[in-house]
Scaffold this active site. Structure first.
Site, mmCIF file in Angstrom:
data_model
loop_
_atom_site.group_PDB
_atom_site.id
_atom_site.type_symbol
_atom_site.label_atom_id
_atom_site.label_comp_id
_atom_site.label_asym_id
_atom_site.label_seq_id
_atom_site.Cartn_x
_atom_site.Cartn_y
_atom_site.Cartn_z
ATOM 1 N N ALA A 57 -8.730 -3.090 8.984
ATOM 2 C CA ALA A 57 -9.581 -3.013 10.168
ATOM 3 C C ALA A 57 -9.620 -4.344 10.925
ATOM 4 C CB ALA A 57 -10.984 -2.581 9.772
ATOM 5 N N HIS A 58 -10.340 -4.335 12.043
ATOM 6 C CA HIS A 58 -10.398 -5.496 12.938
ATOM 7 C C HIS A 58 -11.003 -6.720 12.254
ATOM 8 C CE1 HIS A 58 -14.784 -5.176 13.596
ATOM 9 N NE2 HIS A 58 -14.579 -3.866 13.535
ATOM 10 N N ASN A 59 -10.438 -7.874 12.567
ATOM 11 C CA ASN A 59 -10.924 -9.179 12.112
ATOM 12 C C ASN A 59 -10.840 -9.404 10.602
ATOM 13 O OD1 ASN A 59 -12.687 -8.577 14.783
ATOM 14 N ND2 ASN A 59 -12.313 -10.771 14.589
ATOM 15 N N SER A 111 -13.906 -7.375 9.373
ATOM 16 C CA SER A 111 -14.441 -8.723 9.158
ATOM 17 C C SER A 111 -14.558 -9.104 7.688
ATOM 18 C CB SER A 111 -15.800 -8.879 9.845
ATOM 19 O OG SER A 111 -15.678 -8.662 11.234
#
Length: 342
Positions: free
Chosen positions: A241-243, A261
């Site tokens: 997923a993102h980050n 994250s």
């Protein structure tokens, strides 16, 4: 593809037991080998094949006992699994077809910079300001978005989609139908319980010597970058997923998912179907048993199992109790009956 076993001994610093002039004509698994083949043994489960294999030569760890009655030729090395992997790498180079050149039809934007000796397959798309390094290969039906940078000796297999502004390092393999840089899963709820998409304006950075399996998706960051650090190996069907930041030389098996994250340390081993929730931090050298569900950060050098995940020894103790639950339930029922508890 013939080669002498004595040459292999020099390359891999091995010791030959048997015919030092033996010529090898092929490589195979220990159970399916034929005469002239070389195979390897690194797992004791396959020791039963040592006497019966038709292979002419066997790469084996120095610590393994060789049957005295065996007429095979053995190449004794420090790490037979690694040695055989390196041998297969060289064999693959010899039997593989070296693809160079640009096939048609394709689209290459005039602003893009493509180095020498690359391969660009038919029906591939190269957007604006793309940079592709020397000896890289972009297979058919791949999409390379605007401002993407791809290093040297990297292979992008058929159907891969690399979105705008992503960076891929040297000596990487991106396998078929993977998606690099798609939007992160970010939506903000409003007073009407409707969801507004949060623009994802970051990118993905994949460092050198990374392998990404087929149908794996790595989402771009909301801001900054989603980062896969050097030497990491991702299996098929993984969601990053993102980050997320994944440390160096980490290995992740199929169907794992890492939420936004979260930071994964160096040299982690993550089993298949592991799920890790967002905003956590994993230390270095952590091992995750298959199908573990991780809901809290984990310090370095730990091994975890289960749902929710717990340290190995704690999990094993709990599992012993879990297996006895039906028995315990029957005992409770008998006690209740004796005490006339309804």
């Amino acid at each position: 593809m013939d080669f002498k076993i004595k040459n292999l001994a020099k390359i891999f610093d091995g010791k030959i037991i048997g015919d030092k002039e033996l010529t090898i004509s092929g490589v195979s698994s220990i159970e399916n080998a034929n005469e002239g083949d070389i195979t390897f043994l690194s797992n004791k489960k396959y020791s039963k094949y040592l006497n019966d294999t038709k292979a002419s030569a066997i790469v084996i760890d120095k610590s393994v006992s060789i049957p005295k009655s065996s007429k095979k030729t053995f190449l004794l090395v420090k790490n037979s699994y690694l040695t055989f992997a390196l041998l297969l790498t060289e064999v693959n180079k010899k039997i593989g077809i070296e693809k160079i050149g640009i096939e048609n039809p394709n689209f290459i934007h005039k602003s893009s910079k493509i180095q020498q000796n690359i391969y660009l397959g038919a029906f591939s798309y190269i957007g604006e300001n793309v940079e592709i390094g020397n000896k890289s290969k972009i297979y058919p039906y791949s999409y390379i978005g605007n401002n993407v940078k791809i290093g040297g000796n990297t292979i992008v297999y058929p159907g891969v989609k690399i979105y705008d502004n992503c960076i891929i390092g040297d000596h990487c393999n991106i396998h078929a139908n993977s998606v690099i840089g798609s939007d992160g899963f970010g939506f903000a709820p409003n007073s009407k319980n409707e969801y507004t998409m949060i623009p994802q304006i970051g990118n993905v950075i994949i460092e050198d010597n990374v392998s990404v399996g087929s149908n794996t998706v790595i989402d771009r960051a909301t801001l900054d970058s989603t980062i896969i650090k050097k030497g990491t190996k991702l299996d098929n069907l993984i969601q990053i997923a993102h980050n997320v930041i994944i440390g160096e030389n980490t290995v992740i098996a199929a169907q794992a998912g890492i939420s936004g994250s979260t930071t994964i340390g160096n040299n982690n081993l993550i089993g298949g179907q592991v799920g890790i929730i967002g905003h956590l931090k994993m230390g270095d050298n952590v091992k995750f048993g298959a199908a573990s569900k991780v809901i809290k950060s984990i310090k370095q050098n730990k091994t975890v199992f289960g749902y929710p995940s717990m340290e190995k020894n704690e999990f094993l103790k709990s599992y012993i109790i879990f297996k006895k639950l039906p028995e315990i339930q029957e005992k409770i029922k008998k006690l209740e009956s004796l005490l006339k508890i309804k």
